[in-house]
Motif scaffolding. Sequence first.
Motif, short mmCIF file in Angstrom:
data_model
loop_
_atom_site.label_atom_id
_atom_site.label_comp_id
_atom_site.label_asym_id
_atom_site.label_seq_id
_atom_site.Cartn_x
_atom_site.Cartn_y
_atom_site.Cartn_z
N UNK A 1 13.79 -63.30 -125.74
CA UNK A 1 13.17 -64.35 -126.56
C UNK A 1 13.98 -64.57 -127.84
N UNK A 2 13.73 -65.71 -128.47
CA UNK A 2 14.41 -66.02 -129.74
C UNK A 2 14.13 -64.95 -130.79
N UNK A 3 12.86 -64.49 -130.96
CA UNK A 3 12.63 -63.43 -131.95
C UNK A 3 13.42 -62.14 -131.66
N UNK A 4 13.58 -61.79 -130.39
CA UNK A 4 14.35 -60.59 -130.04
C UNK A 4 15.82 -60.79 -130.38
N UNK A 5 16.36 -61.98 -130.06
CA UNK A 5 17.77 -62.26 -130.37
C UNK A 5 18.00 -62.21 -131.88
N UNK A 6 17.09 -62.81 -132.65
CA UNK A 6 17.21 -62.79 -134.11
C UNK A 6 17.10 -61.36 -134.65
N UNK A 7 16.21 -60.57 -134.04
CA UNK A 7 16.04 -59.18 -134.49
C UNK A 7 17.30 -58.37 -134.22
N UNK A 8 17.95 -58.61 -133.08
CA UNK A 8 19.19 -57.92 -132.78
C UNK A 8 20.31 -58.33 -133.74
N UNK A 9 20.34 -59.63 -134.07
CA UNK A 9 21.34 -60.10 -135.03
C UNK A 9 21.14 -59.44 -136.39
N UNK A 10 19.88 -59.33 -136.82
CA UNK A 10 19.59 -58.66 -138.09
C UNK A 10 19.95 -57.18 -138.01
#
Length: 278
Positions: free
Chosen positions: A62-71
């Motif tokens: 999901x988008x939240x997971x991708x953003x969390x990995x980027x962070x």
Amino acid sequence: MGTPLGDFIRAKRDSTQPETLGLPSHGRRRSPGLRRSDLAARAGISVEYLTRIEQGRDRNPSVPVVNALADALSLDPAERTHLRYLTKITGGECTVHVRPAPARRDVRASVLQTLRLLEPGIAVVTNRLGDVLAHTTGFAAVTSGTGLLDAEAPNLTRYVFTDPRARAFFADWAEVADEQAFDLWLGPTVENSEWLTAELAPVAGPEFTSRLNSTVVPPRGVLRLNHPGGRSLRLHREMMELAEGAQQLVVFLPADEETARVVAQLHRQPAGRLRAIS
């Protein structure tokens, strides 16, 4: 079987030292970089889920997971953009049927008018395949004698990997080669990228093929050129994505006073006129 997304995350995890993120180093390890458990904890996901993403068994995070990995990986803006792109193409990999085809070379009239306003500056319109679609007289002056614009349909990627003069022109040839190969990810279409890759692979050899599918975002620092006239140039690059056609406008600016002086001298030489290449 891995995926571009999983390969990228794993490569970034392996190249990130724990201490740079304020984590303990855990002493000597068989594998470099962050532990999966450390990255999973920082991203707020399970180790099992991170393993599935890295190994390509989960292609649609999901988008939240991708953003969390980027962070969690402290990615810079260029790496975050690439991560989102890899997420998009990974999710659709199984349904892509490639029919190789060259990219269109037409440039909108308003873009050509913009180039005219930039005269006599150094500017060029390209796509991510390296096709040179239009350029100013300043660009022609800087590249004169290098062979880059000699072809009927000039292509920077083809020039970098197949023309021996490119290695003399680009002071940091390897870095430029990394950039051109990486940009094939962002070609106008998958079909266009496959077409150029199929054309170049047999003639460009391992210098090209070894760079294919790299997930390391090139830094794109100051561009250093060796003009055939014996003058060295150092140029900043401002890249602007255009609204249509997967094209970009690149403007080159002198990075120091000596380069500004050399560019001024080149401007005083006869250089032809604005050129749109169709």
